[in-house]
Design an enzyme around this catalytic site. Sequence first.
Site, PDB file in Angstrom:
ATOM      1  N   ASP A  97      19.974 106.800 -56.176  1.00  0.00           N
ATOM      2  CA  ASP A  97      18.913 107.217 -56.923  1.00  0.00           C
ATOM      3  C   ASP A  97      18.258 108.473 -56.760  1.00  0.00           C
ATOM      4  OD1 ASP A  97      19.093 104.558 -57.786  1.00  0.00           O
ATOM      5  OD2 ASP A  97      17.138 103.990 -57.747  1.00  0.00           O
ATOM      6  N   LYS A 103      15.721 107.019 -64.855  1.00  0.00           N
ATOM      7  CA  LYS A 103      14.564 106.137 -64.101  1.00  0.00           C
ATOM      8  C   LYS A 103      13.121 106.892 -64.497  1.00  0.00           C
ATOM      9  CE  LYS A 103      13.701 104.297 -59.500  1.00  0.00           C
ATOM     10  NZ  LYS A 103      14.167 104.360 -58.175  1.00  0.00           N
ATOM     11  N   LYS A 144      16.104 102.580 -66.013  1.00  0.00           N
ATOM     12  CA  LYS A 144      15.391 101.850 -65.160  1.00  0.00           C
ATOM     13  C   LYS A 144      13.838 102.350 -64.973  1.00  0.00           C
ATOM     14  CE  LYS A 144      15.345 101.094 -59.988  1.00  0.00           C
ATOM     15  NZ  LYS A 144      16.046 101.515 -58.659  1.00  0.00           N
TER      16      LYS A 144
END
Length: 318
Positions: free
Chosen positions: A155, A218, A254
């Site tokens: 991430d 995300k 996400k």
Amino acid sequence: MSARNPGVVLDLEWVSKVRVNTQAVLKRAQQIQGRKVSKKQWQAAWLLKAVTCIDLTTLAGDDTPSNVHRLCMKAIQPIRRDHLKSMDMHDKGITTAAVCVYPSRVADAAKALKAANSSLPVASVATGFPAGQTHLKTRLEEVRLAVADGASEIDIVINRTLALTGHWEALYDEIRQFREACGEAHMKTILAVGELANFTNVYKASLVSMMAGSDFIKTSTGKESVNATYPVAIVMVRAIRDYFLRTGHKVGFKPAGGIRTAQESVVWLALMKEELGDEWLSPHLFRLGASSLLADIERQIYHHVTGRYPAYQELPMA
């Protein structure tokens, strides 16, 4: 996870033409929030689906090998087995989607999962999380070290300065380098939407991130003052849809930060179903970044099975 998004050549003309109708976005978000949540066995089914999409996360300054080990064990068995058995779901392999930790804790998580004979993926934040304000060379090395320690998902955080100043080519180049450093590990790109000023920047940052090869986009690090909100999600998932229609490449989504209740998790799933379709209702293309969400889902499952809510000591430690 799903097939990798190879990315495409940066299309600055596409980026420059982006306009977002703020009022339309807010209206659509209100509609999503106003949806009635299913009850009884249908609600339980949606909640179990939500569990399988959670990246169970610990990103605290006092993380230790022992609490990372506990996190991993919880991810492997997120719902009590006797409750799953009462719903005839005990043999369906229900786990969370992944565990998410800091780079320095990746080896601990990988070791714990291997000892438990689990193939659950380890995700690591990287690239100077949460601010991304370190030298590029340092950020790239952090990605490589996390992958070497056993992370199969990374991430990353974008450089918000480049987005806010409109340096989209520089942002694209950085993300391409992160993607190369990830190797075979899937890359989720955190936009930190609370620091991008407006919906247009969010949409442009989403596009550039996907063009650069992000497998997921995300919302947030969870450390900003504004994290995952439904209006921002509408903007991002429609960027995902536009990118898919133009390139044929599927990119996951996400939301992360501030998602704490079981009811919220069902709303997020409904949003994905309505905006992107059933294919995005799986951990291959949808994740929920959360640390405390699972505890409330457990409470609701307990109530569904027993007809009452549990006392504190009746649930395993989260």
